[in-house]
Scaffold this motif. Structure first.
Motif, mmCIF file in Angstrom:
data_model
loop_
_atom_site.group_PDB
_atom_site.id
_atom_site.type_symbol
_atom_site.label_atom_id
_atom_site.label_comp_id
_atom_site.label_asym_id
_atom_site.label_seq_id
_atom_site.Cartn_x
_atom_site.Cartn_y
_atom_site.Cartn_z
ATOM 1 N N LEU A 276 24.693 -19.526 3.336
ATOM 2 C CA LEU A 276 25.049 -18.351 2.482
ATOM 3 C C LEU A 276 25.089 -18.982 1.177
ATOM 4 O O LEU A 276 25.922 -19.654 0.848
ATOM 5 N N PHE A 277 24.312 -18.335 0.337
ATOM 6 C CA PHE A 277 24.122 -18.772 -1.100
ATOM 7 C C PHE A 277 24.358 -17.590 -2.046
ATOM 8 O O PHE A 277 23.991 -16.390 -1.542
ATOM 9 N N ASP A 278 24.577 -18.157 -3.277
ATOM 10 C CA ASP A 278 24.551 -16.831 -4.392
ATOM 11 C C ASP A 278 23.699 -17.439 -5.592
ATOM 12 O O ASP A 278 23.732 -18.580 -5.946
ATOM 13 N N PHE A 279 22.706 -16.541 -5.853
ATOM 14 C CA PHE A 279 21.985 -16.733 -7.044
ATOM 15 C C PHE A 279 22.686 -16.030 -8.070
ATOM 16 O O PHE A 279 22.785 -14.870 -8.138
ATOM 17 N N TYR A 280 22.760 -16.746 -9.075
ATOM 18 C CA TYR A 280 23.311 -16.392 -10.408
ATOM 19 C C TYR A 280 22.270 -16.375 -11.716
ATOM 20 O O TYR A 280 21.759 -17.402 -12.145
ATOM 21 N N ARG B 95 27.026 -10.328 -15.758
ATOM 22 C CA ARG B 95 26.116 -11.418 -14.949
ATOM 23 C C ARG B 95 25.567 -10.865 -13.905
ATOM 24 O O ARG B 95 25.557 -9.819 -13.233
ATOM 25 N N TYR B 96 24.246 -11.566 -13.427
ATOM 26 C CA TYR B 96 23.600 -11.028 -12.385
ATOM 27 C C TYR B 96 23.973 -12.093 -11.081
ATOM 28 O O TYR B 96 23.865 -13.134 -11.263
ATOM 29 N N ARG B 97 24.012 -11.289 -10.131
ATOM 30 C CA ARG B 97 24.371 -12.259 -8.866
ATOM 31 C C ARG B 97 23.562 -11.490 -7.750
ATOM 32 O O ARG B 97 23.635 -10.304 -7.333
ATOM 33 N N LYS B 98 23.247 -12.252 -6.715
ATOM 34 C CA LYS B 98 22.489 -11.939 -5.457
ATOM 35 C C LYS B 98 22.728 -12.983 -4.379
ATOM 36 O O LYS B 98 22.609 -13.946 -4.534
#
Length: 485
Positions: free
Chosen positions: A155-159, A145-148
């Motif tokens: 603070l957030f994570d974009f998946y 998976r891709y995470r940023k």
């Protein structure tokens, strides 16, 4: 071909006409292939059991001589975009999507790679059936998976998940059909940072833990009660920060700050029965590689009961008095004072005191004639020396407790000054001048100043510093009085 939307049937069109609208029909050896993009004007969008579905119904007509062959085709796909649920991304479809077929097996993976069922379960994938719905759950920490990380107030994570799934379906006549799915799902999830107070009061050290930081977020600095400390900390720092990296690519930091650190705040509560230690922390986090800054606050307190002053023992020596303060829990909260002055290494050096410390106690030795003594019962043979120390709580309005020790001393000679400016000196003339038959005839520079007491070879003088011919000399901040016997 003729398309149908619910009860509405569209006018037939040729295959070339259908191809111009984006549809594709292929006839291969033993196989008829029908392909259609999503969102075509002839498709039907509906919702079944809470699952959005796009369906295309088409009937193909083929004529050879006088025989017309009709083939009904249907293409159906779940249009569920996926949604986060706890620590998984969940995608939903119907069970089964094609009512005439039954599902016998489901495989799932990412990026076009299917996982065997045991491997998928071990990595946290789940496939569940609920009320005619099939739910495929992919863990947020799945490989591939891709995470940023990014900051938007918090603070957030974009998946991004490129989900690949395969269903094996069977018809009533046991003909096997494989339904493959490629679905890209995205999610924005707030990153909950873990802050824990792991302080153990008996250790007398604040222990604060910051965890669940993703791999692209690093700790750059900490601010303790308004005082900023950048990483890495100096080796001489009394507080420490330790980093730990975990198998799921998250990381954590453990901050340790002693209670007696100057930056720690202290507050008395409940009529001074309890002492509250306060540590306000601001973690400065940096998101790589953009170097975006995010500040995460935390506040921890430690409340300890008020403790009595340390136990103090005193012993008389020939040359002075020794005080011994036994260490107790939280005894560091107390200060030792001599008069109004706090006992420090500088004060001890200045006045000639000796201070030593070990794991059991603090030793405080006060040589005779050093500042702080009070002398009484003075005779030619002996006198009493009294020394007083106090312990107090610097932040408390009260809590002062004094310890006084009086010891007898019999030195061969002595000289000391009283607080009211009287100099007292006793000398043994036999050690100074040989052959003095009558020491009582000794006098000071002013010949009228005779001994106050005389016995044998010993004589004692007691006089005001500004009398008997005494001279004064200033050297810096030292004022020296001098006379002569």
């Amino acid at each position: 071909v003729m398309f149908q939307q619910g009860e509405q049937k569209h006018s037939p069109m040729t295959l070339s006409q259908a191809a111009k609208q984006g549809y594709a029909f292929f006839l291969t050896s033993g196989r008829l292939v029908f392909r259609t993009p999503y969102g075509q004007p002839h498709s039907l969008n509906t919702e079944v059991n809470g699952v959005p579905v796009e369906v295309v119904y088409v009937t193909m007509y083929s004529r050879q001589s006088w025989v017309v062959l009709m083939i009904d085709l249907v293409a159906a796909c779940s249009m569920d975009e996926g949604s986060p649920d706890g620590d998984h991304m969940v995608w939903r479809t119907l069970d089964p999507l094609y009512p005439s077929l039954s599902i016998v097996d489901v495989s799932v993976g990412l990026n076009g790679q299917l996982l065997e069922q045991p491997a998928a379960e071990k990595r946290g994938y789940t496939v569940q059936k609920h009320d005619s719905r099939l739910q495929i759950s992919v863990p947020f920490d799945a490989d591939g998976r891709y995470r940023k990380s990014f900051v938007n107030g918090s603070l957030f994570d974009f998946y991004v998940f490129h989900v690949y799934s395969e269903q094996i379906l069977l018809s009533q006549d046991q003909v096997e059909t494989r339904l493959r799915l490629h679905r890209t799902m995205t999610a924005v999830v707030q990153r909950p940072l873990l802050t824990e107070n792991r302080t153990i009061l008996e250790e007398e050290v604040f222990t604060a833990y910051l965890g669940k930081l993703p791999e692209d977020v690093v700790l750059a600095a900490v601010t303790l009660n308004g005082e900023e400390y950048t990483l890495p900390l100096a080796n001489t720092s009394s507080h420490t920060i330790t980093k730990v990296t975990y198998a799921d690519n998250t990381q954590g930091y453990t901050l340790r700050v002693p209670f007696e650190h100057p930056v720690v705040g202290k507050k008395l509560v409940e009529d001074e029965a309890l002492l509250q230690h306060i540590l306000n922390i601001q973690y400065t986090l940096v998101i790589l590689p953009e170097n975006t800054t995010y500040y995460h606050p935390a506040a921890i307190t430690a409340v300890v009961p008020q403790v009595p002053p340390p136990d103090i023992d005193a012993s008389c020596l020939d040359s002075g008095i020794r005080f011994r303060l036994k260490h107790q829990p939280f005894s560091y909260l107390w200060q030792i004072t001599v008069g109004s002055a706090v006992l420090t290494s500088d004060l001890a050096t200045q006045r000639g005191y000796t201070v030593s410390n070990d794991s059991q106690s603090l030793q405080f030795y006060v040589p005779l004639f050093t500042p702080g003594y009070e002398y009484t019962n003075v005779t030619l043979e002996r006198f009493s020396g009294t020394f007083e120390i106090s312990v107090r709580r610097p932040e408390a309005s009260g809590g002062l407790r004094s310890f006084t020790e009086t010891c007898p001393f019999s030195p061969p000679e002595y000289i000391f000054c009283s607080e009211d400016g009287v100099l007292t000196v006793m000398v043994d003339s036999s050690t100074v001048v040989k052959g003095v038959e009558n020491p009582a005839t000794a006098h000071l520079l002013d010949k009228s100043c005779k001994p106050t007491v005389s016995e044998g070879t010993r004589v004692q003088f007691s006089f005001l510093l500004n009398s008997c011919g005494t001279t004064a000399k200033v050297d810096g901040d030292i004022l020296t009085y001098e006379n002569e016997i």
